[in-house]
Design a protein around this motif. Structure first.
Motif, PDB file in Angstrom:
ATOM      1  N   UNK A  97       0.847  -1.198   0.000  1.00 31.67           N
ATOM      2  CA  UNK A  97       0.000   0.000   0.000  1.00 31.67           C
ATOM      3  C   UNK A  97       0.882   1.247   0.000  1.00 31.67           C
ATOM      4  N   UNK A  98       1.932   1.232   0.806  1.00 31.70           N
ATOM      5  CA  UNK A  98       2.876   2.359   0.837  1.00 31.70           C
ATOM      6  C   UNK A  98       3.509   2.545  -0.539  1.00 31.70           C
ATOM      7  N   UNK A  99       3.939   1.454  -1.150  1.00 32.89           N
ATOM      8  CA  UNK A  99       4.535   1.495  -2.480  1.00 32.89           C
ATOM      9  C   UNK A  99       3.578   2.130  -3.485  1.00 32.89           C
ATOM     10  N   UNK A 100       2.343   1.709  -3.481  1.00 35.57           N
ATOM     11  CA  UNK A 100       1.385   2.222  -4.450  1.00 35.57           C
ATOM     12  C   UNK A 100       1.090   3.709  -4.244  1.00 35.57           C
ATOM     13  N   UNK A 101       1.090   4.134  -3.007  1.00 31.70           N
ATOM     14  CA  UNK A 101       0.781   5.535  -2.702  1.00 31.70           C
ATOM     15  C   UNK A 101       1.993   6.441  -2.910  1.00 31.70           C
ATOM     16  N   UNK A 102       3.172   5.969  -2.456  1.00 31.78           N
ATOM     17  CA  UNK A 102       4.364   6.821  -2.463  1.00 31.78           C
ATOM     18  C   UNK A 102       5.321   6.555  -3.620  1.00 31.78           C
ATOM     19  N   UNK A 103       5.119   5.468  -4.345  1.00 37.07           N
ATOM     20  CA  UNK A 103       5.953   5.202  -5.510  1.00 37.07           C
ATOM     21  C   UNK A 103       7.201   4.390  -5.256  1.00 37.07           C
ATOM     22  N   UNK A 104       7.492   4.099  -4.000  1.00 28.33           N
ATOM     23  CA  UNK A 104       8.674   3.301  -3.640  1.00 28.33           C
ATOM     24  C   UNK A 104       8.372   2.528  -2.363  1.00 28.33           C
ATOM     25  N   UNK A 105       9.053   1.414  -2.193  1.00 31.03           N
ATOM     26  CA  UNK A 105       8.916   0.680  -0.931  1.00 31.03           C
ATOM     27  C   UNK A 105       9.486   1.523   0.201  1.00 31.03           C
ATOM     28  N   UNK A 106       8.912   1.405   1.384  1.00 31.93           N
ATOM     29  CA  UNK A 106       9.382   2.236   2.499  1.00 31.93           C
ATOM     30  C   UNK A 106      10.695   1.738   3.089  1.00 31.93           C
ATOM     31  N   UNK A 107      11.455   2.683   3.649  1.00 27.36           N
ATOM     32  CA  UNK A 107      12.610   2.313   4.466  1.00 27.36           C
ATOM     33  C   UNK A 107      12.068   1.734   5.768  1.00 27.36           C
ATOM     34  N   UNK A 108      12.927   1.214   6.593  1.00 26.11           N
ATOM     35  CA  UNK A 108      12.498   0.650   7.882  1.00 26.11           C
ATOM     36  C   UNK A 108      11.780   1.721   8.716  1.00 26.11           C
ATOM     37  N   UNK A 109      12.367   2.900   8.784  1.00 26.21           N
ATOM     38  CA  UNK A 109      11.777   3.997   9.557  1.00 26.21           C
ATOM     39  C   UNK A 109      10.448   4.442   8.963  1.00 26.21           C
ATOM     40  N   UNK A 110      10.383   4.581   7.644  1.00 24.25           N
ATOM     41  CA  UNK A 110       9.140   4.973   6.981  1.00 24.25           C
ATOM     42  C   UNK A 110       8.050   3.933   7.210  1.00 24.25           C
ATOM     43  N   UNK A 111       8.437   2.652   7.148  1.00 23.70           N
ATOM     44  CA  UNK A 111       7.463   1.588   7.354  1.00 23.70           C
ATOM     45  C   UNK A 111       6.930   1.599   8.783  1.00 23.70           C
ATOM     46  N   UNK A 112       7.808   1.766   9.751  1.00 23.00           N
ATOM     47  CA  UNK A 112       7.373   1.807  11.147  1.00 23.00           C
ATOM     48  C   UNK A 112       6.403   2.962  11.385  1.00 23.00           C
ATOM     49  N   UNK A 113       6.690   4.123  10.798  1.00 18.94           N
ATOM     50  CA  UNK A 113       5.794   5.277  10.940  1.00 18.94           C
ATOM     51  C   UNK A 113       4.464   5.014  10.236  1.00 18.94           C
ATOM     52  N   UNK A 114       4.512   4.414   9.059  1.00 22.50           N
ATOM     53  CA  UNK A 114       3.312   4.078   8.283  1.00 22.50           C
ATOM     54  C   UNK A 114       2.428   3.115   9.075  1.00 22.50           C
ATOM     55  N   UNK A 115       3.011   2.066   9.622  1.00 17.64           N
ATOM     56  CA  UNK A 115       2.246   1.095  10.418  1.00 17.64           C
ATOM     57  C   UNK A 115       1.647   1.787  11.638  1.00 17.64           C
ATOM     58  N   UNK A 116       2.430   2.635  12.287  1.00 16.03           N
ATOM     59  CA  UNK A 116       1.914   3.377  13.446  1.00 16.03           C
ATOM     60  C   UNK A 116       0.712   4.231  13.048  1.00 16.03           C
ATOM     61  N   UNK A 117       0.851   4.974  11.941  1.00 14.61           N
ATOM     62  CA  UNK A 117      -0.232   5.848  11.502  1.00 14.61           C
ATOM     63  C   UNK A 117      -1.498   5.056  11.169  1.00 14.61           C
ATOM     64  N   UNK A 118      -1.342   3.953  10.479  1.00 12.30           N
ATOM     65  CA  UNK A 118      -2.497   3.108  10.144  1.00 12.30           C
ATOM     66  C   UNK A 118      -3.120   2.547  11.419  1.00 12.30           C
ATOM     67  N   UNK A 119      -2.290   1.997  12.274  1.00 14.23           N
ATOM     68  CA  UNK A 119      -2.775   1.388  13.518  1.00 14.23           C
ATOM     69  C   UNK A 119      -3.516   2.405  14.380  1.00 14.23           C
ATOM     70  N   UNK A 120      -3.021   3.622  14.428  1.00 16.92           N
ATOM     71  CA  UNK A 120      -3.628   4.686  15.238  1.00 16.92           C
ATOM     72  C   UNK A 120      -5.063   4.984  14.804  1.00 16.92           C
ATOM     73  N   UNK A 121      -5.369   4.757  13.544  1.00 20.92           N
ATOM     74  CA  UNK A 121      -6.674   5.141  13.003  1.00 20.92           C
ATOM     75  C   UNK A 121      -7.627   3.963  12.751  1.00 20.92           C
ATOM     76  N   UNK A 122      -7.386   2.802  13.346  1.00 18.07           N
ATOM     77  CA  UNK A 122      -8.247   1.650  13.088  1.00 18.07           C
ATOM     78  C   UNK A 122      -9.634   1.768  13.719  1.00 18.07           C
ATOM     79  N   UNK A 123      -9.723   2.497  14.811  1.00 19.91           N
ATOM     80  CA  UNK A 123     -11.015   2.626  15.490  1.00 19.91           C
ATOM     81  C   UNK A 123     -11.902   3.606  14.736  1.00 19.91           C
ATOM     82  N   UNK A 124     -13.200   3.363  14.789  1.00 21.79           N
ATOM     83  CA  UNK A 124     -14.165   4.294  14.211  1.00 21.79           C
ATOM     84  C   UNK A 124     -14.962   4.926  15.346  1.00 21.79           C
TER      85      UNK A 124
END
Length: 169
Positions: A28-55
């Motif tokens: 999903x990160x690749x499709x949105x940003x055009x490149x696979x994430x670095x380790x740091x980018x991936x950790x932030x991406x997972x955090x951001x997604x996880x933070x918003x799972x609740x409705x």
């Protein structure tokens, strides 16, 4: 895509490579940003997604208003539409930061809304996200958890579903 040559790539990466060695959130990160994430980018991406799972709890009330035999896809579509009433700032499509947070919210909330739509059709109570689990494991938990304190999905099923998500990204 080149069907005659048997080529299917996402942003230059063969789909087979991504399905074998990446997670859905990496793709999903690749499709949105055009490149696979670095380790740091991936950790932030997972955090951001996880933070918003609740409705919002009002979305839960909205979904509980559907008939017991409402089609899950109709519920899902209506619930996604209802999200716009909770995020009126989403209309500002010219702001890149706003588009980003709306994208994160949508990716994060879809498993919750999808699982709740399914459980309504089953006559089962809704299960809240478990943010200790991965994206895909959390979805399985919201689908299948019953009375156990902690749902632990089979990792083979998690990998299979993650691969399915990648192939349909």
């Amino acid at each position: 895509i080149d069907g005659e040559k048997g080529i299917l790539e996402y942003r230059g990466y063969p789909i087979e490579q991504l399905a074998e060695s990446s997670s859905f959130l990496e793709v999903a990160y690749l499709l949105i940003h055009g490149a696979l994430p670095s380790k740091t980018e991936y950790e932030q991406w997972v955090h951001d997604i996880t933070y918003h799972t609740f409705v919002h709890e009002n979305i839960k009330s909205f979904m509980e208003g559907f008939r017991y035999d409402a089609h899950p896809m109709g519920m899902l579509m209506a619930s996604v539409g209802a999200l716009s009433t909770f995020y009126p700032d989403a209309v500002d499509i010219h702001d890149p930061a706003n588009r980003h947070i709306q994208t994160v919210r949508m990716i994060a909330k879809m498993p919750t809304l999808g699982a709740w739509s399914f459980r309504n059709a089953q006559g089962k109570p809704f299960v809240y996200p478990d943010n200790d689990l991965s994206y895909t494991a959390n979805f399985l938990s919201m689908l299948w958890k019953m009375s156990e304190i902690k749902y632990q999905p089979d990792e083979r099923i998690v990998k299979a579903l993650d691969t399915l998500f990648i192939l349909h990204a």
